[in-house]
Design a protein around this motif. Structure first.
Motif, short mmCIF file in Angstrom:
data_model
loop_
_atom_site.label_atom_id
_atom_site.label_comp_id
_atom_site.label_asym_id
_atom_site.label_seq_id
_atom_site.Cartn_x
_atom_site.Cartn_y
_atom_site.Cartn_z
N GLU A 148 0.82 -1.21 0.00
CA GLU A 148 0.00 0.00 0.00
C GLU A 148 0.86 1.27 0.00
OE1 GLU A 148 -3.61 1.89 2.69
OE2 GLU A 148 -2.45 0.22 3.47
N GLY A 149 0.61 2.12 -0.98
CA GLY A 149 1.29 3.40 -1.04
C GLY A 149 2.74 3.34 -1.50
N ARG A 150 3.22 2.13 -1.87
CA ARG A 150 4.64 2.00 -2.22
C ARG A 150 4.90 1.32 -3.54
NH1 ARG A 150 7.95 3.51 2.13
NH2 ARG A 150 6.66 3.84 3.96
N GLY A 151 4.05 0.39 -3.97
CA GLY A 151 4.25 -0.28 -5.25
C GLY A 151 4.50 -1.76 -5.12
N LEU A 152 5.10 -2.33 -6.16
CA LEU A 152 5.32 -3.78 -6.26
C LEU A 152 6.68 -4.18 -5.68
CD1 LEU A 152 3.95 -4.39 -9.84
CD2 LEU A 152 2.86 -5.04 -7.69
N TYR A 153 6.67 -5.27 -4.91
CA TYR A 153 7.87 -5.80 -4.28
C TYR A 153 7.91 -7.31 -4.43
CZ TYR A 153 8.75 -1.37 -1.92
OH TYR A 153 9.03 -0.06 -1.65
N GLN A 154 9.11 -7.86 -4.40
CA GLN A 154 9.30 -9.30 -4.44
C GLN A 154 10.01 -9.74 -3.16
OE1 GLN A 154 11.26 -10.75 -7.95
NE2 GLN A 154 10.20 -12.70 -7.75
N GLU A 155 9.59 -10.88 -2.61
CA GLU A 155 10.19 -11.39 -1.38
C GLU A 155 11.63 -11.82 -1.63
OE1 GLU A 155 9.49 -15.32 1.23
OE2 GLU A 155 7.68 -14.16 0.81
N SER A 156 12.53 -11.33 -0.77
CA SER A 156 13.93 -11.76 -0.88
C SER A 156 14.36 -12.59 0.32
CB SER A 156 14.86 -10.56 -1.07
OG SER A 156 14.78 -9.69 0.02
N LYS A 157 13.62 -12.47 1.45
CA LYS A 157 13.96 -13.26 2.64
C LYS A 157 12.71 -13.37 3.51
CE LYS A 157 17.23 -13.51 6.48
NZ LYS A 157 18.32 -12.82 7.16
N ARG A 158 12.61 -14.51 4.20
CA ARG A 158 11.48 -14.75 5.10
C ARG A 158 12.00 -15.42 6.36
NH1 ARG A 158 5.77 -17.27 4.25
NH2 ARG A 158 5.91 -15.97 2.41
N VAL A 159 11.60 -14.89 7.52
CA VAL A 159 11.92 -15.51 8.81
C VAL A 159 10.59 -15.79 9.49
CG1 VAL A 159 13.07 -15.21 11.04
CG2 VAL A 159 14.08 -14.21 8.98
N GLU A 160 10.45 -17.01 10.00
CA GLU A 160 9.21 -17.42 10.64
C GLU A 160 9.51 -17.94 12.04
OE1 GLU A 160 5.81 -20.86 9.95
OE2 GLU A 160 7.09 -20.27 8.28
N TRP A 161 8.63 -17.62 13.01
CA TRP A 161 8.77 -18.13 14.36
C TRP A 161 7.40 -18.21 14.99
CZ3 TRP A 161 9.59 -13.17 12.94
CH2 TRP A 161 9.03 -12.15 13.69
N LEU A 162 7.30 -18.91 16.12
CA LEU A 162 6.04 -19.02 16.85
C LEU A 162 5.97 -17.95 17.93
CD1 LEU A 162 5.70 -22.88 17.34
CD2 LEU A 162 4.40 -21.42 15.77
N SER A 163 4.75 -17.50 18.22
CA SER A 163 4.56 -16.56 19.32
C SER A 163 4.97 -17.25 20.62
CB SER A 163 3.09 -16.13 19.39
OG SER A 163 2.27 -17.24 19.66
N ILE A 164 5.12 -16.48 21.68
CA ILE A 164 5.54 -17.04 22.97
C ILE A 164 4.59 -18.14 23.42
CG2 ILE A 164 5.82 -16.52 25.43
CD1 ILE A 164 6.94 -13.79 24.55
N SER A 165 3.31 -17.94 23.19
CA SER A 165 2.32 -18.96 23.58
C SER A 165 2.34 -20.15 22.64
CB SER A 165 0.92 -18.35 23.58
OG SER A 165 0.53 -18.02 22.26
N GLY A 166 2.98 -19.98 21.47
CA GLY A 166 3.01 -21.05 20.48
C GLY A 166 1.73 -21.15 19.67
N ALA A 167 0.83 -20.21 19.89
CA ALA A 167 -0.48 -20.28 19.24
C ALA A 167 -0.48 -19.71 17.83
CB ALA A 167 -1.51 -19.54 20.09
N ARG A 168 0.45 -18.80 17.53
CA ARG A 168 0.44 -18.15 16.21
C ARG A 168 1.82 -18.13 15.60
NH1 ARG A 168 -2.63 -12.56 16.15
NH2 ARG A 168 -0.53 -11.94 16.66
N ARG A 169 1.83 -18.27 14.28
CA ARG A 169 3.08 -18.11 13.53
C ARG A 169 3.26 -16.63 13.24
NH1 ARG A 169 1.72 -22.08 8.79
NH2 ARG A 169 3.38 -20.97 7.76
N ARG A 170 4.49 -16.18 13.30
CA ARG A 170 4.81 -14.78 12.99
C ARG A 170 5.85 -14.77 11.88
NH1 ARG A 170 3.84 -11.22 18.21
NH2 ARG A 170 2.19 -12.51 19.05
N PHE A 171 5.86 -13.68 11.12
CA PHE A 171 6.73 -13.59 9.96
C PHE A 171 7.42 -12.23 9.90
CE2 PHE A 171 3.37 -16.50 8.93
CZ PHE A 171 4.01 -17.55 8.30
N LEU A 172 8.67 -12.25 9.47
CA LEU A 172 9.38 -11.05 9.09
C LEU A 172 9.76 -11.25 7.63
CD1 LEU A 172 10.70 -8.36 9.96
CD2 LEU A 172 12.79 -9.66 10.33
N LEU A 173 9.25 -10.36 6.76
CA LEU A 173 9.54 -10.45 5.34
C LEU A 173 10.46 -9.33 4.93
CD1 LEU A 173 5.93 -10.99 3.91
CD2 LEU A 173 7.62 -12.74 4.49
#
Length: 95
Positions: free
Chosen positions: A65-90
């Motif tokens: 939004e407000g910036r244009g088209l991007y392509q993923e170059s890296k993804r880091v995934e981890w679980l929340s402290i409770s382990g209930a949800r996956r979180r992502f850093l793109l």
């Protein structure tokens, strides 16, 4: 999430560049596929923390939004402290 940093993200098929360009031109009339917080920006690279339990598809082209088209170059995934949800850093690079 700090709403001042939140942006809508739409996923586009990487093999359908005309479709991604059309989405960009119409301003992505559909609701975003997910929201993310911008945590860092340097030149044409964005680092985004995906919020609200969304699970982004691997490898698509993203309309940010407000910036244009991007392509993923890296993804880091981890679980929340409770382990209930996956979180992502793109890490995305402008295309």
């Amino acid at each position: 999430m700090d709403l001042k940093l939140a942006v809508g993200i739409w996923e586009c098929d990487p093999d359908d560049r005309p479709g991604a360009d059309a989405a960009l031109a119409r301003g992505a009339a559909a609701p975003p596929d997910f929201q993310a917080a911008i945590v860092a920006e340097q030149g044409d690279v964005l680092a985004l923390r995906v919020e609200d339990g969304a699970v982004p598809s691997a490898g698509p082209v993203y309309l940010v939004e407000g910036r244009g088209l991007y392509q993923e170059s890296k993804r880091v995934e981890w679980l929340s402290i409770s382990g209930a949800r996956r979180r992502f850093l793109l890490t995305l690079k402008a295309i």
